[in-house]
Design a protein around this motif. Structure first.
Motif, short mmCIF file in Angstrom:
data_model
loop_
_atom_site.label_atom_id
_atom_site.label_comp_id
_atom_site.label_asym_id
_atom_site.label_seq_id
_atom_site.Cartn_x
_atom_site.Cartn_y
_atom_site.Cartn_z
N LEU A 59 17.44 18.79 -4.75
CA LEU A 59 16.16 18.32 -4.22
C LEU A 59 15.92 16.87 -4.64
O LEU A 59 16.35 16.45 -5.72
N ILE A 60 15.22 16.14 -3.80
CA ILE A 60 14.83 14.76 -4.11
C ILE A 60 13.39 14.78 -4.58
O ILE A 60 12.52 15.36 -3.93
N GLN A 61 13.16 14.18 -5.74
CA GLN A 61 11.81 14.11 -6.31
C GLN A 61 11.23 12.74 -6.00
O GLN A 61 11.83 11.71 -6.30
N ILE A 62 10.06 12.73 -5.38
CA ILE A 62 9.36 11.50 -5.05
C ILE A 62 8.05 11.48 -5.83
O ILE A 62 7.25 12.40 -5.69
N ASP A 63 7.87 10.46 -6.66
CA ASP A 63 6.64 10.29 -7.42
C ASP A 63 5.88 9.10 -6.85
O ASP A 63 6.39 7.99 -6.82
N LEU A 64 4.66 9.35 -6.41
CA LEU A 64 3.79 8.31 -5.88
C LEU A 64 2.64 8.16 -6.87
O LEU A 64 1.78 9.03 -6.97
N GLN A 65 2.66 7.06 -7.62
CA GLN A 65 1.69 6.85 -8.69
C GLN A 65 0.53 6.00 -8.21
O GLN A 65 0.71 5.03 -7.48
N GLU A 66 -0.65 6.38 -8.66
CA GLU A 66 -1.87 5.66 -8.31
C GLU A 66 -1.79 4.23 -8.83
O GLU A 66 -1.25 3.97 -9.90
N VAL A 67 -2.34 3.31 -8.06
CA VAL A 67 -2.36 1.91 -8.47
C VAL A 67 -3.26 1.77 -9.69
O VAL A 67 -4.31 2.40 -9.79
N SER A 68 -2.82 0.98 -10.65
CA SER A 68 -3.61 0.77 -11.87
C SER A 68 -4.44 -0.48 -11.69
O SER A 68 -3.92 -1.59 -11.64
N GLU A 69 -5.75 -0.30 -11.57
CA GLU A 69 -6.63 -1.43 -11.31
C GLU A 69 -7.06 -2.16 -12.57
O GLU A 69 -7.31 -3.35 -12.55
N GLY A 70 -7.12 -1.47 -13.70
CA GLY A 70 -7.62 -2.08 -14.94
C GLY A 70 -6.57 -2.85 -15.71
O GLY A 70 -6.88 -3.73 -16.49
N GLU A 71 -5.30 -2.53 -15.51
CA GLU A 71 -4.24 -3.17 -16.30
C GLU A 71 -3.90 -4.54 -15.75
O GLU A 71 -3.82 -4.74 -14.56
N GLN A 72 -3.65 -5.46 -16.66
CA GLN A 72 -3.18 -6.79 -16.28
C GLN A 72 -1.69 -6.75 -15.97
O GLN A 72 -1.20 -7.39 -15.07
N GLU A 73 -0.97 -6.00 -16.77
CA GLU A 73 0.48 -5.94 -16.66
C GLU A 73 0.86 -4.66 -15.94
O GLU A 73 0.63 -3.57 -16.43
N GLU A 74 1.43 -4.79 -14.75
CA GLU A 74 1.79 -3.63 -13.96
C GLU A 74 3.21 -3.20 -14.28
O GLU A 74 4.11 -4.02 -14.38
N SER A 75 3.42 -1.90 -14.45
CA SER A 75 4.76 -1.41 -14.76
C SER A 75 5.65 -1.54 -13.54
O SER A 75 5.20 -1.44 -12.40
N ASP A 76 6.95 -1.74 -13.79
CA ASP A 76 7.90 -1.92 -12.71
C ASP A 76 8.51 -0.60 -12.23
O ASP A 76 9.12 -0.55 -11.19
N PHE A 77 8.36 0.45 -13.02
CA PHE A 77 8.96 1.72 -12.65
C PHE A 77 8.17 2.87 -13.24
O PHE A 77 7.38 2.70 -14.14
N ILE A 78 8.43 4.05 -12.71
CA ILE A 78 7.83 5.28 -13.22
C ILE A 78 8.90 5.99 -14.02
O ILE A 78 10.00 6.23 -13.53
N ASP A 79 8.61 6.34 -15.25
CA ASP A 79 9.49 7.21 -16.02
C ASP A 79 9.12 8.62 -15.59
O ASP A 79 8.07 9.13 -15.94
#
Length: 183
Positions: free
Chosen positions: A103-123
């Motif tokens: 199976l292929i797992q797809i993670d769609l993460q909510e946009v982080s509005e409060g953070e200045q530094e946005e992560s480049d990937f989802i662990d």
């Protein structure tokens, strides 16, 4: 506050679609199982990128393990399921392949509005994030179906300008390559 993981395992329908007219469309990705329906909004480029990466991932899966069968599913051209209520806006997208379950797992993460530094990937194993995550597990066949539909949805918008590549509006288009004149 810890974010929620909205898990769809299994999923009956996983599609991309739009609401509105070309040039003013809002893009959504929907997951449905039974009466449970989640709609998340995203950008056109995110739908395009997800479709491209899934197509690439399918080629890699076929090359690495030829025993995995990818059946052709019937094309899903139906409209988005209603009601279309945005659960959240997508920020980061993660993909993983579970070889044991195929199976292929797809993670769609909510946009982080409060953070200045946005992560480049989802662990995909770290669930300590403050943002909600829509996690969908789909078969390679469903991934191929999603990819084809998503690309047709993206290409159904305004035509690109042959000179600059920007979208051409119905009323014309101020092309930078034409020195500001309408084409």
């Amino acid at each position: 506050m810890t974010g929620r993981v909205l898990l769809f395992d299994p999923v009956e329908r996983f599609v991309a679609g739009t609401v509105g007219q070309p040039g003013e469309r809002t893009f959504f990705i929907q997951a449905r199982y039974g009466s449970r329906l989640i709609s998340v909004s995203c950008e056109k480029v995110q739908v395009q990128a997800l479709a491209d990466r899934l197509a690439y991932m399918l080629r890699e899966i076929k090359q690495s393990d030829p025993t995995i069968s990818i059946a052709r599913l019937q094309r899903d051209d139906g409209p988005l399921d209603t009601p279309i209520e945005e659960e959240f806006r997508i920020g980061v997208i993660g993909l993983a392949f579970d070889a044991e379950r195929e199976l292929i797992q797809i993670d769609l993460q909510e946009v982080s509005e409060g953070e200045q530094e946005e992560s480049d990937f989802i662990d995909v194993d770290d669930l300590s994030s403050d943002q909600d995550i829509l996690r969908v597990l789909i078969s390679p066949s469903m991934a191929e179906q999603f990819s084809k539909r998503a690309l047709s949805v993206v290409n159904a918008g305004r035509q690109p300008c042959p000179f600059c590549g920007g979208p051409i509006d119905i009323r014309g288009h101020l092309c930078p390559r034409a020195n500001g004149y309408r084409r």
